[in-house]
Design a protein around this motif. Structure first.
Motif, PDB file in Angstrom:
ATOM      1  N   ASP A  82       0.811  -1.219   0.000  1.00  0.00           N
ATOM      2  CA  ASP A  82       0.000   0.000   0.000  1.00  0.00           C
ATOM      3  C   ASP A  82       0.848   1.275   0.000  1.00  0.00           C
ATOM      4  OD1 ASP A  82      -2.384  -1.471   0.059  1.00  0.00           O
ATOM      5  OD2 ASP A  82      -2.400  -1.526   2.254  1.00  0.00           O
ATOM      6  N   LEU A  83       2.151   1.153   0.231  1.00  0.00           N
ATOM      7  CA  LEU A  83       3.010   2.340   0.240  1.00  0.00           C
ATOM      8  C   LEU A  83       3.026   2.985  -1.146  1.00  0.00           C
ATOM      9  CD1 LEU A  83       6.012   1.060   2.371  1.00  0.00           C
ATOM     10  CD2 LEU A  83       4.391   2.853   3.004  1.00  0.00           C
ATOM     11  N   VAL A  84       2.818   4.293  -1.181  1.00  0.00           N
ATOM     12  CA  VAL A  84       2.838   5.023  -2.453  1.00  0.00           C
ATOM     13  C   VAL A  84       3.950   6.074  -2.506  1.00  0.00           C
ATOM     14  CG1 VAL A  84       0.410   4.636  -3.004  1.00  0.00           C
ATOM     15  CG2 VAL A  84       1.068   6.674  -1.698  1.00  0.00           C
ATOM     16  N   ASP A  85       4.492   6.457  -1.351  1.00  0.00           N
ATOM     17  CA  ASP A  85       5.537   7.462  -1.327  1.00  0.00           C
ATOM     18  C   ASP A  85       6.435   7.228  -0.122  1.00  0.00           C
ATOM     19  OD1 ASP A  85       6.659   9.935  -2.502  1.00  0.00           O
ATOM     20  OD2 ASP A  85       6.116  10.805  -0.562  1.00  0.00           O
ATOM     21  N   VAL A  86       7.734   7.235  -0.340  1.00  0.00           N
ATOM     22  CA  VAL A  86       8.711   7.034   0.732  1.00  0.00           C
ATOM     23  C   VAL A  86       9.751   8.143   0.636  1.00  0.00           C
ATOM     24  CG1 VAL A  86      10.462   5.480   1.699  1.00  0.00           C
ATOM     25  CG2 VAL A  86       8.380   4.524   0.693  1.00  0.00           C
ATOM     26  N   THR A  87       9.926   8.872   1.726  1.00  0.00           N
ATOM     27  CA  THR A  87      10.999   9.860   1.819  1.00  0.00           C
ATOM     28  C   THR A  87      12.021   9.303   2.793  1.00  0.00           C
ATOM     29  OG1 THR A  87       9.446  11.664   1.427  1.00  0.00           O
ATOM     30  CG2 THR A  87      11.588  12.258   2.364  1.00  0.00           C
ATOM     31  N   VAL A  88      13.267   9.266   2.353  1.00  0.00           N
ATOM     32  CA  VAL A  88      14.344   8.657   3.141  1.00  0.00           C
ATOM     33  C   VAL A  88      15.341   9.741   3.520  1.00  0.00           C
ATOM     34  CG1 VAL A  88      16.134   6.882   3.148  1.00  0.00           C
ATOM     35  CG2 VAL A  88      14.054   6.565   1.788  1.00  0.00           C
ATOM     36  N   PHE A  89      15.723   9.740   4.779  1.00  0.00           N
ATOM     37  CA  PHE A  89      16.725  10.673   5.284  1.00  0.00           C
ATOM     38  C   PHE A  89      17.958   9.868   5.678  1.00  0.00           C
ATOM     39  CE2 PHE A  89      12.505  12.290   6.178  1.00  0.00           C
ATOM     40  CZ  PHE A  89      12.565  13.563   5.631  1.00  0.00           C
ATOM     41  N   LEU A  90      19.104  10.183   5.078  1.00  0.00           N
ATOM     42  CA  LEU A  90      20.375   9.532   5.396  1.00  0.00           C
ATOM     43  C   LEU A  90      21.327  10.572   5.965  1.00  0.00           C
ATOM     44  CD1 LEU A  90      20.975   7.399   2.148  1.00  0.00           C
ATOM     45  CD2 LEU A  90      19.969   6.639   4.319  1.00  0.00           C
ATOM     46  N   THR A  91      22.012  10.216   7.047  1.00  0.00           N
ATOM     47  CA  THR A  91      22.949  11.172   7.650  1.00  0.00           C
ATOM     48  C   THR A  91      24.303  11.182   6.957  1.00  0.00           C
ATOM     49  OG1 THR A  91      23.640   9.572   9.328  1.00  0.00           O
ATOM     50  CG2 THR A  91      21.847  11.099   9.926  1.00  0.00           C
ATOM     51  N   GLN A  94      26.969   9.863   1.073  1.00  0.00           N
ATOM     52  CA  GLN A  94      28.093   9.316   0.324  1.00  0.00           C
ATOM     53  C   GLN A  94      28.468   7.915   0.814  1.00  0.00           C
ATOM     54  OE1 GLN A  94      31.537  11.848   0.243  1.00  0.00           O
ATOM     55  NE2 GLN A  94      32.600  10.562  -1.235  1.00  0.00           N
ATOM     56  N   ALA A  95      28.508   7.709   2.103  1.00  0.00           N
ATOM     57  CA  ALA A  95      28.927   6.415   2.644  1.00  0.00           C
ATOM     58  C   ALA A  95      27.816   5.371   2.616  1.00  0.00           C
ATOM     59  CB  ALA A  95      29.431   6.586   4.077  1.00  0.00           C
ATOM     60  N   ASP A  96      26.555   5.790   2.743  1.00  0.00           N
ATOM     61  CA  ASP A  96      25.485   4.824   2.999  1.00  0.00           C
ATOM     62  C   ASP A  96      24.491   4.591   1.865  1.00  0.00           C
ATOM     63  OD1 ASP A  96      26.526   4.446   5.535  1.00  0.00           O
ATOM     64  OD2 ASP A  96      25.281   6.019   6.414  1.00  0.00           O
ATOM     65  N   LEU A 118      17.140  11.993   0.805  1.00  0.00           N
ATOM     66  CA  LEU A 118      17.805  13.248   1.170  1.00  0.00           C
ATOM     67  C   LEU A 118      18.988  12.980   2.084  1.00  0.00           C
ATOM     68  CD1 LEU A 118      14.537  15.141   2.111  1.00  0.00           C
ATOM     69  CD2 LEU A 118      15.860  15.443   0.020  1.00  0.00           C
ATOM     70  N   GLY A 119      20.079  13.673   1.861  1.00  0.00           N
ATOM     71  CA  GLY A 119      21.209  13.651   2.770  1.00  0.00           C
ATOM     72  C   GLY A 119      21.057  14.784   3.758  1.00  0.00           C
ATOM     73  N   GLU A 130      16.142   7.382   8.473  1.00  0.00           N
ATOM     74  CA  GLU A 130      14.757   7.528   8.917  1.00  0.00           C
ATOM     75  C   GLU A 130      13.882   7.575   7.674  1.00  0.00           C
ATOM     76  OE1 GLU A 130      13.507   9.999  12.418  1.00  0.00           O
ATOM     77  OE2 GLU A 130      12.611  11.218  10.824  1.00  0.00           O
ATOM     78  N   LEU A 131      12.691   6.962   7.758  1.00  0.00           N
ATOM     79  CA  LEU A 131      11.748   6.954   6.637  1.00  0.00           C
ATOM     80  C   LEU A 131      10.475   7.683   7.013  1.00  0.00           C
ATOM     81  CD1 LEU A 131      13.685   4.682   5.682  1.00  0.00           C
ATOM     82  CD2 LEU A 131      11.691   3.479   4.850  1.00  0.00           C
ATOM     83  N   LYS A 132       9.958   8.448   6.070  1.00  0.00           N
ATOM     84  CA  LYS A 132       8.659   9.114   6.176  1.00  0.00           C
ATOM     85  C   LYS A 132       7.834   8.553   5.035  1.00  0.00           C
ATOM     86  CE  LYS A 132       5.770  12.493   7.300  1.00  0.00           C
ATOM     87  NZ  LYS A 132       4.522  11.721   7.268  1.00  0.00           N
ATOM     88  N   CYS A 133       6.697   7.923   5.336  1.00  0.00           N
ATOM     89  CA  CYS A 133       5.957   7.179   4.323  1.00  0.00           C
ATOM     90  C   CYS A 133       4.492   7.603   4.236  1.00  0.00           C
ATOM     91  CB  CYS A 133       5.987   5.682   4.644  1.00  0.00           C
ATOM     92  SG  CYS A 133       7.634   4.988   4.835  1.00  0.00           S
TER      93      CYS A 133
END
Length: 141
Positions: A82-91, A94-96, A118-119, A130-133
């Motif tokens: 059912d997920l239609v949009d995922v926003t991902v935050f990486l700290t 470059q490394a991850d 997003l970095g 962290e994920l925002k869905c």
């Protein structure tokens, strides 16, 4: 329908907010991190004697964050598909990013939500992802 969801099988929120909120057939998940729901630890984090983070395991954090998202979805009556949009935050983009992207492709084979990665410089707790869905649920429950 407008309802708040708190998932028993997901880590507790680090602030004053619900795990998710349903409005009509849309489900908005608050930021979900990789903390273990049982003991609140972060899988793969290694702290030094002074308590400061020395290293982390991105693969372990990715797998735990996906498990936590699934727990919130299920508590909300939704499914992974059912997920239609995922926003991902990486700290550390470059490394991850490569590790994250590889694991993401394992979890999203048939269902392909839109995605933005997003970095960022930091998250509120010592986590690397962290994920925002957003999910769309066909029938109101």
């Amino acid at each position: 329908m407008n309802s708040i969801v708190n998932a028993n099988r997901a880590p507790r929120a680090v602030g004053s907010y619900p795990h998710a909120r349903r409005v009509g057939n849309l489900l908005f998940l608050s930021g979900v991190g990789p903390r273990d729901p049982v003991d609140n630890s972060v899988p793969g984090n290694v702290n030094g004697p002074d308590g400061r983070l020395q290293s982390y395991d991105m693969e372990a954090q990715c797998r735990q964050v996906f498990a936590n998202v699934r727990a919130v979805l299920e508590a909300s009556g939704a499914r992974w598909e059912d997920l239609v949009d995922v926003t991902v935050f990486l700290t550390d983009m470059q490394a991850d990013f490569a590790t994250y992207n590889r694991i993401y492709s394992e979890y999203f084979t048939d269902a392909q939500p839109c995605r933005t990665t997003l970095g960022i410089s930091a998250l509120p707790t010592p986590i690397a992802i962290e994920l925002k869905c957003v999910a769309a649920i066909e029938s109101a429950s």
